[in-house]
Scaffold this motif. Structure first.
Motif, PDB file in Angstrom:
ATOM      1  N   ARG A  20      27.588  53.855 -37.461  1.00 12.98           N
ATOM      2  CA  ARG A  20      26.408  53.367 -38.164  1.00 12.98           C
ATOM      3  C   ARG A  20      26.413  53.717 -39.643  1.00 12.98           C
ATOM      4  O   ARG A  20      26.038  52.907 -40.477  1.00 12.98           O
ATOM      5  CB  ARG A  20      25.137  53.905 -37.519  1.00 12.98           C
ATOM      6  N   ASN A  70      18.682  59.027 -36.592  1.00  8.81           N
ATOM      7  CA  ASN A  70      19.571  58.559 -37.643  1.00  8.81           C
ATOM      8  C   ASN A  70      20.894  59.297 -37.686  1.00  8.81           C
ATOM      9  O   ASN A  70      21.926  58.737 -38.021  1.00  8.81           O
ATOM     10  CB  ASN A  70      18.893  58.681 -39.004  1.00  8.81           C
TER      11      ASN A  70
ATOM     12  N   ASP B  14       7.591  58.730 -45.385  1.00 11.60           N
ATOM     13  CA  ASP B  14       7.194  60.075 -45.778  1.00 11.60           C
ATOM     14  C   ASP B  14       8.375  61.049 -45.737  1.00 11.60           C
ATOM     15  O   ASP B  14       8.288  62.143 -46.286  1.00 11.60           O
ATOM     16  CB  ASP B  14       6.037  60.592 -44.905  1.00 11.60           C
ATOM     17  N   SER B  15       9.453  60.680 -45.099  1.00 12.28           N
ATOM     18  CA  SER B  15      10.590  61.584 -45.045  1.00 12.28           C
ATOM     19  C   SER B  15      11.544  61.284 -46.184  1.00 12.28           C
ATOM     20  O   SER B  15      12.067  60.181 -46.319  1.00 12.28           O
ATOM     21  CB  SER B  15      11.317  61.427 -43.713  1.00 12.28           C
ATOM     22  N   ASN B  18      14.987  60.203 -45.021  1.00 18.33           N
ATOM     23  CA  ASN B  18      15.078  58.791 -44.638  1.00 18.33           C
ATOM     24  C   ASN B  18      15.208  57.883 -45.846  1.00 18.33           C
ATOM     25  O   ASN B  18      16.002  56.946 -45.868  1.00 18.33           O
ATOM     26  CB  ASN B  18      13.846  58.373 -43.836  1.00 18.33           C
ATOM     27  N   VAL B  60       4.355  55.324 -39.355  1.00 15.62           N
ATOM     28  CA  VAL B  60       3.681  56.600 -39.165  1.00 15.62           C
ATOM     29  C   VAL B  60       3.862  57.465 -40.403  1.00 15.62           C
ATOM     30  O   VAL B  60       4.960  57.923 -40.700  1.00 15.62           O
ATOM     31  CB  VAL B  60       4.248  57.336 -37.925  1.00 15.62           C
ATOM     32  N   MET B  61       2.777  57.639 -41.128  1.00 15.38           N
ATOM     33  CA  MET B  61       2.813  58.481 -42.321  1.00 15.38           C
ATOM     34  C   MET B  61       1.498  59.235 -42.391  1.00 15.38           C
ATOM     35  O   MET B  61       0.473  58.735 -41.914  1.00 15.38           O
ATOM     36  CB  MET B  61       2.959  57.628 -43.581  1.00 15.38           C
ATOM     37  N   SER B  89      10.746  51.802 -38.657  1.00 10.56           N
ATOM     38  CA  SER B  89       9.966  52.843 -38.011  1.00 10.56           C
ATOM     39  C   SER B  89      10.646  53.256 -36.728  1.00 10.56           C
ATOM     40  O   SER B  89      11.330  52.476 -36.082  1.00 10.56           O
ATOM     41  CB  SER B  89       8.563  52.316 -37.711  1.00 10.56           C
ATOM     42  N   ALA B  90      10.441  54.498 -36.360  1.00  8.76           N
ATOM     43  CA  ALA B  90      10.970  54.941 -35.083  1.00  8.76           C
ATOM     44  C   ALA B  90      10.105  54.382 -33.956  1.00  8.76           C
ATOM     45  O   ALA B  90      10.493  54.401 -32.799  1.00  8.76           O
ATOM     46  CB  ALA B  90      11.013  56.451 -35.046  1.00  8.76           C
ATOM     47  N   GLU B  91       8.936  53.885 -34.314  1.00  8.83           N
ATOM     48  CA  GLU B  91       8.048  53.299 -33.316  1.00  8.83           C
ATOM     49  C   GLU B  91       8.599  51.963 -32.867  1.00  8.83           C
ATOM     50  O   GLU B  91       8.752  51.051 -33.679  1.00  8.83           O
ATOM     51  CB  GLU B  91       6.653  53.057 -33.928  1.00  8.83           C
ATOM     52  N   ARG B 111      15.289  52.405 -35.733  1.00  8.50           N
ATOM     53  CA  ARG B 111      16.156  53.560 -35.941  1.00  8.50           C
ATOM     54  C   ARG B 111      16.961  53.772 -34.681  1.00  8.50           C
ATOM     55  O   ARG B 111      16.494  53.478 -33.606  1.00  8.50           O
ATOM     56  CB  ARG B 111      15.334  54.780 -36.253  1.00  8.50           C
ATOM     57  N   PRO B 112      18.148  54.312 -34.756  1.00 11.23           N
ATOM     58  CA  PRO B 112      18.799  54.859 -35.954  1.00 11.23           C
ATOM     59  C   PRO B 112      19.318  53.770 -36.882  1.00 11.23           C
ATOM     60  O   PRO B 112      19.689  52.682 -36.441  1.00 11.23           O
ATOM     61  CB  PRO B 112      19.965  55.648 -35.361  1.00 11.23           C
ATOM     62  N   PHE B 113      19.348  54.053 -38.163  1.00  7.26           N
ATOM     63  CA  PHE B 113      19.765  53.068 -39.138  1.00  7.26           C
ATOM     64  C   PHE B 113      21.243  52.801 -39.048  1.00  7.26           C
ATOM     65  O   PHE B 113      22.062  53.687 -38.859  1.00  7.26           O
ATOM     66  CB  PHE B 113      19.464  53.547 -40.556  1.00  7.26           C
TER      67      PHE B 113
END
Lengths: 119, 543
Positions: A20, A70, B14-15, B18, B60-61, B89-91, B111-113
């Motif tokens: 990835r 990630n 917010d991360s 990321n 989510v932030m 988003s991980a959602e 995610r994952p990217f």
């Protein structure tokens, strides 16, 4: 220690992650940054017995989960996912156990990374 | 690649990790802006939203989350329409996905990217939007150009006809304006005629052709200064049918709405509501509404303009005569519209803005045809331009000075509202050197002098300063003109126009002239300094 060995040590999936992120330099860069990311610390601070800061804890572990995803930190991904769900709409039973698991897995990951970067 | 040409992407997460990872994945093809929470993102949207090409948005932030950001973007719909949003988003729950898509999100990167996926998705979203925008702009331009050209052609044709009348060609433009104003009011008043905005534009355009039949009338009758004999009058009356017949004989396009409307107007614009018009004696609403409106416009213009056979009447007398049925009986609804539109008519007819009127028609048709398409970006650009324009207008209106701008091609001088009111001039003055009303305020010599000075300036940041005397009625007052040239952008430094201000300095200037006179009368032995002139370039003067 190679990146591959590091991942093996804490049970992560290096080849998938490399697929990835494509460049090993990126993987290493972000492993380092992972150590410095404040979300774990925030989780530990805000996860209280009385559940008064559960909202914060939820967001922290949610962020942690995203990072783990990630970076392919498989065991930690799983435990932080579980904890995220346990905290999603109020604290559910079993949250404390999950929390302990997260701490354990984090320790494994951070240990391996520290070894990798020779800290 | 310089930063200026790279598309700007806003990453909201917010991360920090990321955000950094995404930036690394996007590579240096994009210029990235970052926001660590919803509030920050909204701030950037307001301040630089029109620069953004795309947004990567986490849901989510802490504080204001991604959904709230999307809500804001939807409330100010230009944001969601012109900035594609990809949720990162991980959602992955269906509930989250559905809600995001409902809020206008374009795509979803989970995610994952993945390096390739992130790059490709962003690229695709951008390309889609860019192509869409370009297409819309292209099509709008095409339509606009076409309509403008037809408008122009019609104008030319009707001017040819008017030419024989020895009238100034204003007649055609005035009919166009009066027709349009009356129709707009009629549209608001009643549904009876089933008129749309499009109809208004078509009828106004077609009105230009109402007198083409006059080309068949001998010049001796057309321009006879006295009363017409009954036989001569009968000849004139044939121009309605003549025009209609000419249109009928056009071998193609008989289905075209413009031609059909023009036919109606030509043939029946001299019919009257009570059936006593010509050529067919139609009654009431048997007369097509297009012909009714143009008929009324024709009468109003004939009354308020100079003709070979009569001088112009003022607006109030014209209104009185029309409303008293002294010039024929009209549809009472139309007469109401005429009354409602009195002020607007007088104002619009004062403007000499020829091409702007035609532009309005063409542009309205063009934009109407695309009311369906999502032209959010063009609309936004127009809105921004409109905002800037209204700002400029406001500043001009509260200033006591007269702001003006001039263009060489077309030869047009535009003055601010202050000038319009103070000197009773129109806002747009074509061929200023030949415009009688302008020349009653400023001499040709002064106009030329200012322009020569402007032409001599090699750069746009240089100024001309001079004093001129302006005539306002029977008052003459001194004004200072400060202006700068507008040069061609192609490096030739050819003057394309100018921008400037005229300020009333009468009191200070006459005081200074008096002082000079006094000073000179004090020392008669010394040689007199440079003779007074009505124009002086005073760069170093303290005033």
């Amino acid at each position: 220690m190679t990146l591959e060995e590091c991942y093996e040590k804490f049970g992560g999936d290096y080849s998938e992650t490399l697929e990835r992120l494509v460049m090993p330099e990126l993987v290493e860069k972000y492993l380092r940054r992972f150590l410095k990311d404040p979300c774990y610390k925030l989780l530990v601070e805000s996860f209280r017995e009385d559940g008064s800061r559960d909202r914060e804890a939820f967001q922290a572990v949610h962020t942690l989960k995203g990072l783990c995803l990630n970076l392919g930190l498989t065991p930690l991904t799983q435990s932080s996912s579980a904890l995220t769900e346990a905290l999603r709409d109020g604290r559910k039973p079993g949250a404390e156990t999950q929390f302990e698991q997260v701490k354990k897995d984090y320790a494994a990951v951070s240990g391996a990374i520290c070894e990798l970067i020779g800290a | 690649m310089s930063d200026r040409n790279k598309p700007k992407v806003l990453i909201v997460d917010d991360s920090e990790l990321n955000r950094a990872l995404l930036i690394d994945m996007l590579g240096d093809r994009y210029e990235v802006l970052e926001a660590q929470d919803g509030e920050h993102a909204i701030e950037i949207l307001w301040k630089r939203g029109h620069e953004l090409a795309l947004m990567l948005l986490d849901i989510v932030m802490p504080g204001i989350d991604g959904f709230e950001v999307l809500e804001v973007m939807n409330r100010n719909s230009w944001m969601i329409k012109s900035i594609p949003v990809i949720v990162i988003s991980a959602e992955t729950g269906t509930r989250t996905l559905n809600r995001a898509f409902e809020l206008g999100v374009v795509d979803y990167i989970s995610r994952p990217f993945n390096f390739m996926i992130v790059q490709k998705r962003v690229e695709n979203a951008l390309m889609l939007y860019v192509k869409q925008r370009k297409l819309i702009a292209l099509v709008e331009d095409e339509i606009y150009e076409n309509e403008k050209r037809s408008s122009l052609l019609i104008m030319v044709l009707s001017h040819i006809v008017e030419f024989r009348n020895k009238e100034s060609g204003l007649h055609v433009m005035n009919i166009n304006t009066v027709t349009r104003v009356l129709l707009k009011h009629l549209l608001k008043k009643t549904e009876r005629y089933g008129l749309t905005d499009s109809d208004v534009t078509v009828i106004s355009m077609a009105s230009s052709l109402h007198d083409i039949g006059k080309i068949t009338i001998p010049g001796t009758i057309l321009n006879k200064p006295g009363r017409l004999t009954p036989e001569e009058f009968e000849v004139i009356k044939t121009h309605s049918m003549a025009g209609a017949r000419m249109l009928e004989e056009i071998p193609f396009g008989q289905d075209d709405i413009l031609l059909k409307t023009a036919y109606q107007i030509c043939r029946w614009h001299h019919e009257r509501y009570d059936g006593r018009g010509y050529p067919d004696g139609l009654v009431g609403d048997d007369i097509p509404i297009a012909a009714q409106v143009v008929g009324l416009a024709d009468v109003y213009d004939a009354l308020t303009s100079d003709r070979v056979y009569k001088p112009a009447f003022d607006h109030d007398s014209a209104m009185r005569m029309i409303l008293n049925n002294e010039c024929g009986v009209f549809n009472p609804l139309l007469l109401e519209c005429l009354r409602d539109a009195e002020d607007e008519l007088q104002r619009k007819l004062m403007e000499d803005a020829y091409s702007s009127r035609m532009d309005v028609d063409a542009h309205m048709l063009a934009s109407e045809k695309y009311a369906g398409i999502d032209a959010a970006v063009s609309a936004r650009t127009l809105r921004l331009l409109e905002y800037e324009r209204s700002k400029a207008q406001f500043y001009a209106s509260i200033s006591e000075d007269i702001l003006f701008d001039y263009s060489v091609n077309p030869d047009l001088l535009t003055i601010s509202q202050t000038g319009v009111e103070k000197f009773n001039l129109p806002e747009s003055i074509y061929y200023p050197r030949k415009n009688e009303r302008l020349l009653s305020c400023i001499s040709v010599k002064d106009l030329d002098m200012v322009f020569e000075k402007l032409k001599a300036l090699p750069r746009e940041d240089m100024r001309v300063r001079c004093e001129v005397e302006l005539r306002n009625g029977d008052r003459k007052e001194w004004y200072r003109i400060i202006a700068r040239p507008i040069l061609a952008a192609d490096g030739s430094h050819e003057i394309r126009g100018a921008v400037g201000v005229a300020s009333n300095i009468h009191r200070e200037y006459t005081k200074m002239l008096d002082l000079e006179k006094q000073y000179r009368s004090y020392k008669p032995e010394k040689a007199a300094p440079a003779a007074e002139s009505t124009i002086a370039e005073i760069d170093t003067h303290p005033f």
